[in-house]
Scaffold this motif. Structure first.
Motif, PDB file in Angstrom:
ATOM      1  N   MET A  46       2.369  -5.285 -11.710  1.00  0.00           N
ATOM      2  CA  MET A  46       1.826  -5.750 -10.419  1.00  0.00           C
ATOM      3  C   MET A  46       0.880  -4.696  -9.842  1.00  0.00           C
ATOM      4  N   ALA A  47       1.240  -3.427 -10.038  1.00  0.00           N
ATOM      5  CA  ALA A  47       0.380  -2.339  -9.542  1.00  0.00           C
ATOM      6  C   ALA A  47      -0.958  -2.344 -10.273  1.00  0.00           C
ATOM      7  N   LEU A  48      -0.898  -2.581 -11.587  1.00  0.00           N
ATOM      8  CA  LEU A  48      -2.141  -2.608 -12.380  1.00  0.00           C
ATOM      9  C   LEU A  48      -3.075  -3.699 -11.844  1.00  0.00           C
ATOM     10  N   TYR A  49      -2.499  -4.854 -11.575  1.00  0.00           N
ATOM     11  CA  TYR A  49      -3.314  -5.959 -11.047  1.00  0.00           C
ATOM     12  C   TYR A  49      -3.988  -5.526  -9.744  1.00  0.00           C
ATOM     13  N   MET A  50      -3.202  -4.901  -8.855  1.00  0.00           N
ATOM     14  CA  MET A  50      -3.763  -4.545  -7.536  1.00  0.00           C
ATOM     15  C   MET A  50      -4.790  -3.419  -7.655  1.00  0.00           C
ATOM     16  N   ILE A  51      -4.632  -2.551  -8.625  1.00  0.00           N
ATOM     17  CA  ILE A  51      -5.657  -1.513  -8.858  1.00  0.00           C
ATOM     18  C   ILE A  51      -6.932  -2.185  -9.371  1.00  0.00           C
ATOM     19  N   GLU A  52      -6.760  -3.050 -10.371  1.00  0.00           N
ATOM     20  CA  GLU A  52      -7.937  -3.686 -10.990  1.00  0.00           C
ATOM     21  C   GLU A  52      -8.678  -4.575 -10.006  1.00  0.00           C
ATOM     22  N   LYS A  72      -8.669  -4.150  -6.836  1.00  0.00           N
ATOM     23  CA  LYS A  72      -8.947  -3.348  -5.638  1.00  0.00           C
ATOM     24  C   LYS A  72      -8.311  -3.977  -4.392  1.00  0.00           C
ATOM     25  N   THR A  73      -7.067  -4.418  -4.550  1.00  0.00           N
ATOM     26  CA  THR A  73      -6.347  -5.015  -3.419  1.00  0.00           C
ATOM     27  C   THR A  73      -6.112  -3.945  -2.348  1.00  0.00           C
ATOM     28  N   ASP A  74      -6.405  -4.286  -1.110  1.00  0.00           N
ATOM     29  CA  ASP A  74      -6.157  -3.341  -0.017  1.00  0.00           C
ATOM     30  C   ASP A  74      -4.689  -3.487   0.386  1.00  0.00           C
ATOM     31  N   ILE A  75      -3.852  -2.579  -0.110  1.00  0.00           N
ATOM     32  CA  ILE A  75      -2.405  -2.763   0.081  1.00  0.00           C
ATOM     33  C   ILE A  75      -1.944  -2.456   1.506  1.00  0.00           C
ATOM     34  N   GLN A  76      -2.875  -1.997   2.341  1.00  0.00           N
ATOM     35  CA  GLN A  76      -2.526  -1.804   3.759  1.00  0.00           C
ATOM     36  C   GLN A  76      -2.514  -3.144   4.494  1.00  0.00           C
ATOM     37  N   HIS A  77      -3.146  -4.153   3.895  1.00  0.00           N
ATOM     38  CA  HIS A  77      -3.248  -5.459   4.553  1.00  0.00           C
ATOM     39  C   HIS A  77      -2.345  -6.485   3.889  1.00  0.00           C
ATOM     40  N   MET A  78      -1.371  -6.971   4.653  1.00  0.00           N
ATOM     41  CA  MET A  78      -0.374  -7.869   4.084  1.00  0.00           C
ATOM     42  C   MET A  78      -0.974  -9.163   3.543  1.00  0.00           C
ATOM     43  N   ASP A  79      -2.066  -9.649   4.185  1.00  0.00           N
ATOM     44  CA  ASP A  79      -2.682 -10.880   3.678  1.00  0.00           C
ATOM     45  C   ASP A  79      -3.201 -10.671   2.264  1.00  0.00           C
ATOM     46  N   ALA A  80      -3.809  -9.498   2.064  1.00  0.00           N
ATOM     47  CA  ALA A  80      -4.361  -9.188   0.739  1.00  0.00           C
ATOM     48  C   ALA A  80      -3.221  -9.070  -0.282  1.00  0.00           C
ATOM     49  N   VAL A  81      -2.122  -8.437   0.133  1.00  0.00           N
ATOM     50  CA  VAL A  81      -0.983  -8.275  -0.783  1.00  0.00           C
ATOM     51  C   VAL A  81      -0.378  -9.645  -1.098  1.00  0.00           C
ATOM     52  N   ARG A  82      -0.266 -10.495  -0.058  1.00  0.00           N
ATOM     53  CA  ARG A  82       0.308 -11.838  -0.273  1.00  0.00           C
ATOM     54  C   ARG A  82      -0.550 -12.642  -1.248  1.00  0.00           C
ATOM     55  N   SER A  83      -1.888 -12.589  -1.056  1.00  0.00           N
ATOM     56  CA  SER A  83      -2.749 -13.347  -1.980  1.00  0.00           C
ATOM     57  C   SER A  83      -2.615 -12.790  -3.390  1.00  0.00           C
ATOM     58  N   ALA A  84      -2.508 -11.466  -3.498  1.00  0.00           N
ATOM     59  CA  ALA A  84      -2.352 -10.882  -4.841  1.00  0.00           C
ATOM     60  C   ALA A  84      -1.046 -11.383  -5.459  1.00  0.00           C
ATOM     61  N   CYS A  85       0.026 -11.370  -4.665  1.00  0.00           N
ATOM     62  CA  CYS A  85       1.317 -11.835  -5.193  1.00  0.00           C
ATOM     63  C   CYS A  85       1.222 -13.287  -5.664  1.00  0.00           C
ATOM     64  N   ASP A  86       0.505 -14.112  -4.883  1.00  0.00           N
ATOM     65  CA  ASP A  86       0.363 -15.521  -5.267  1.00  0.00           C
ATOM     66  C   ASP A  86      -0.421 -15.677  -6.563  1.00  0.00           C
ATOM     67  N   ALA A  87      -1.345 -14.741  -6.775  1.00  0.00           N
ATOM     68  CA  ALA A  87      -2.229 -14.864  -7.952  1.00  0.00           C
ATOM     69  C   ALA A  87      -1.609 -14.270  -9.219  1.00  0.00           C
ATOM     70  N   ILE A  88      -0.476 -13.584  -9.061  1.00  0.00           N
ATOM     71  CA  ILE A  88       0.120 -12.890 -10.216  1.00  0.00           C
ATOM     72  C   ILE A  88       1.222 -13.728 -10.861  1.00  0.00           C
ATOM     73  N   THR A  89       1.164 -13.806 -12.205  1.00  0.00           N
ATOM     74  CA  THR A  89       2.293 -14.354 -12.958  1.00  0.00           C
ATOM     75  C   THR A  89       2.738 -13.264 -13.935  1.00  0.00           C
ATOM     76  N   ILE A  90       4.017 -12.937 -13.880  1.00  0.00           N
ATOM     77  CA  ILE A  90       4.555 -11.939 -14.816  1.00  0.00           C
ATOM     78  C   ILE A  90       5.521 -12.643 -15.756  1.00  0.00           C
ATOM     79  N   ASP A  91       5.324 -12.455 -17.048  1.00  0.00           N
ATOM     80  CA  ASP A  91       6.275 -12.965 -18.046  1.00  0.00           C
ATOM     81  C   ASP A  91       6.738 -11.798 -18.908  1.00  0.00           C
ATOM     82  N   ILE A  92       7.927 -11.949 -19.456  1.00  0.00           N
ATOM     83  CA  ILE A  92       8.454 -10.914 -20.340  1.00  0.00           C
ATOM     84  C   ILE A  92       8.648 -11.525 -21.721  1.00  0.00           C
ATOM     85  N   ARG A  93       8.149 -10.810 -22.733  1.00  0.00           N
ATOM     86  CA  ARG A  93       8.388 -11.237 -24.120  1.00  0.00           C
ATOM     87  C   ARG A  93       8.942 -10.054 -24.889  1.00  0.00           C
TER      88      ARG A  93
END
Ligand code: C5P
Length: 221
Positions: A40-46, A48-69
């Motif tokens: 999740m951190a890699l996504y936000m670095i790539e 350039k999510t502004d993690i000080q802003h909750m709206d930006a973090v929320r949109s990033a969370c919505d856009a992320i899918t994590i799967d484990i294989r």
């Protein structure tokens, strides 16, 4: 019912090395929850999510899918369809993962994935809040720790063996800062569960820790 072993502790205590070996020996699945926060951190670095802003973090969370294989028993983290295992071990990702893991939306995103993996198989799961939050009813809970200087030295040796340029002072500072953040956040902080067994590995080598934990697990399941 699957058997769940929770291993928590600060950075560099040896959790992943030990958990991986034990999982192989016992034929359990090793679940590295730190790798999920790192993805999740890699996504936000790539992005350039502004993690000080909750709206930006929320949109990033919505856009992320994590799967484990799993490939040859090794956990692979799939971020939006891309295997990111080779990109999540940098210092920048370590720091960002520790910052974003204090955000409730980020933690909520990973909780159900972690619980469903534990419900489906016998697992050894490592992280910071496994015994306290993710799997409060785990069959075995271990809190693995070591002196901060010893942990920093182990990290430093791991980095230099991989050819990564760093100084012991910087690695020690980063380890201490990350632990401080992880211990002092409001949500699911790093702390020993009341019913966890504390193992201090400062004076132990890998084989000694594996033997100690194997015995703890076999005595309890
Ligand atoms: O275990 P690892 O060092 O890979 O974890 C990276 C970061 O992810 C930690 O510093 C911590 O902030 C966060 N983390 C967490 N809860 C977990 C696992 C990791 O907050 N269960």
């Amino acid at each position: 019912m699957s058997i769940n072993v929770a291993i928590d502790g600060p950075a560099g205590a040896g959790k992943s090395t030990i958990a991986k070996k034990l999982a192989k020996e016992l034929d359990y699945i090793y679940v590295d929850t730190g790798a999920m926060y790192r993805a999740m951190a890699l996504y936000m670095i790539e992005q350039k999510t502004d993690i000080q802003h909750m709206d930006a973090v929320r949109s990033a969370c919505d856009a992320i899918t994590i799967d484990i294989r799993y490939s040859d028993g090794e956990q692979q983290v799939i971020l939006n369809g891309r295997n990111v295992n080779d990109f999540i071990r940098t210092e920048a990702v370590s720091e960002m993962s520790s910052k974003i893991s204090a955000i409730p939306e980020v933690r909520a995103k990973l909780l159900s994935l972690q619980r469903s993996l534990a419900a489906a198989s016998n697992v050894i799961m490592d992280g910071r809040d496994i015994g306290t939050h993710v799997l409060p009813n785990a069959d075995v809970k271990i809190f693995l720790t070591a002196d901060a200087h010893v942990r920093a030295l182990r990290r430093y040796e791991e980095f230099t063996a991989k050819g990564i340029n760093c100084t012991l002072e910087n690695v020690e500072r980063e380890v201490i800062e990350r632990d401080e953040r992880d211990m002092n956040r409001a949500i699911a902080p790093l702390k020993q569960a009341e019913d966890a067994v504390r193992v201090d590995t400062s004076q132990m080598n890998i084989d000694e820790v594996v033997n100690c934990l194997r015995q703890l697990i076999l005595d309890r399941i």
